[in-house]
Motif scaffolding. Sequence first.
Motif, PDB file in Angstrom:
ATOM      1  N   LYS A 181       0.872  -1.321  -0.022  1.00 42.04           N
ATOM      2  CA  LYS A 181      -0.006  -0.128   0.016  1.00 42.04           C
ATOM      3  C   LYS A 181       0.996   1.267   0.006  1.00 42.04           C
ATOM      4  O   LYS A 181       0.434   2.357   0.451  1.00 42.04           O
ATOM      5  N   VAL A 182       2.006   1.067  -0.520  1.00 44.10           N
ATOM      6  CA  VAL A 182       2.771   2.653  -0.980  1.00 44.10           C
ATOM      7  C   VAL A 182       2.509   2.835  -2.364  1.00 44.10           C
ATOM      8  O   VAL A 182       2.311   2.111  -3.089  1.00 44.10           O
ATOM      9  N   ILE A 183       2.304   4.184  -2.417  1.00 42.52           N
ATOM     10  CA  ILE A 183       2.044   4.832  -3.648  1.00 42.52           C
ATOM     11  C   ILE A 183       3.067   5.437  -4.265  1.00 42.52           C
ATOM     12  O   ILE A 183       4.027   6.036  -3.675  1.00 42.52           O
ATOM     13  N   LEU A 184       3.274   5.004  -5.512  1.00 41.58           N
ATOM     14  CA  LEU A 184       4.504   5.214  -6.326  1.00 41.58           C
ATOM     15  C   LEU A 184       4.475   5.738  -7.615  1.00 41.58           C
ATOM     16  O   LEU A 184       3.518   5.607  -8.262  1.00 41.58           O
ATOM     17  N   THR A 185       5.277   6.598  -8.001  1.00 38.77           N
ATOM     18  CA  THR A 185       5.244   7.303  -9.376  1.00 38.77           C
ATOM     19  C   THR A 185       6.701   7.439  -9.819  1.00 38.77           C
ATOM     20  O   THR A 185       7.566   7.689  -9.076  1.00 38.77           O
ATOM     21  N   GLU A 186       6.511   7.491 -11.208  1.00 40.43           N
ATOM     22  CA  GLU A 186       8.022   7.865 -12.019  1.00 40.43           C
ATOM     23  C   GLU A 186       7.794   9.393 -11.955  1.00 40.43           C
ATOM     24  O   GLU A 186       8.619  10.137 -12.630  1.00 40.43           O
ATOM     25  N   GLY A 187       6.796  10.036 -12.031  1.00 39.09           N
ATOM     26  CA  GLY A 187       6.187  11.509 -12.078  1.00 39.09           C
ATOM     27  C   GLY A 187       6.464  11.600 -13.548  1.00 39.09           C
ATOM     28  O   GLY A 187       5.975  10.795 -14.294  1.00 39.09           O
TER      29      GLY A 187
END
Length: 200
Positions: A181-187
Motif C-alpha cells: 500500500k505504498v503509492i509510487l510514481t515515476e512522475g
Amino acid sequence: GSKDKIDALGRLLTRILRHMATELNLNMRSDGYVKVEDLLKLNMKTFANIPLRSHTVDDIKEAVRKDNKQRFSLLEENGELLIRANQGHTVTTVESERLLKQILSADEVQFCVHGTYKRNLESILESGLKRMKRLHVHFSSGLPSDGEVISGMRRDVNVLIYLDVRKALEEGMKLYISDNKVILTEGFDGVVPVKYFEKI
Ligand code: HQG
C-alpha cells in the motif's frame, strides 16, 4: 529464529531484492521475484554477521511475516517459492506495470503524502520531488498513528507533502500502488513537479 537474527536477515533481503540483483547475477523477473533457493545459495553475510547460506526457507518466511512495513511478498509457483520486495527498487530489472497495480481513479486514493525533511524542502520547492536513486517517488496511503511505522515514509520525517492525485492523474502522471500500500510514481521523467503539490 531469534528476533535479532530475523531482523538482520530482513535488512539483508531488503538490500538484495531492491538494489543488488544485477551485481549478484541473481535471476530476477520483471515483477521483482527471485527464487528463495537462489537467495539461500548466496555467499553473503547478514548485518548480524550470519552467512545467508546458514538460513532456512522457514527463516525467510519468518522474516517476511514479521517485517514491520510488509516489505516483501512470497509466491508459490510450480512447486517453487519466490520472493520479492514490494517497492523501493533501484534495479531497473523490474517494470512498474509488472511489480505494481496502476491507480486509475482518484477515488481509489484517500490519502497520498510524501514524508521528507526540512533540510530538503528548499530544493524540493525549486526542482520538484525527484525519485533520486530509486525507480519511483514514494508516498504513503495513510498517516502513522503515535509511534507506529507506516509503509512509504520514514518514522522521523518532519515535512509532509500532499499530492493532488486528481490533478496528477488528469494530466497523465501514472500512479501505482504496491502490495504493501505504498503509492509510487515515476512522475514525469522521474520528477513530480511542484504544481502537483496540494499542500505542505
Ligand atoms: C528527497 C523507506 C532534495 C526525498 C521509506 C527523500 C519509504 C529531495 C530523499 C522509502 C528532492 C530520497 C523511500 C529534491 C526528493 N531535493 N531532496 N528535489 N526530491 N528529495 O530513500 O521517500 O524502510 O529515495 O524527500 O519509508 O525517503 O526502506 O526516498 O528524503 O517507503 O522500506 O530525497 O524508503 O522505506 O530518499 O523513502 P529515498 P524516501 P524502507
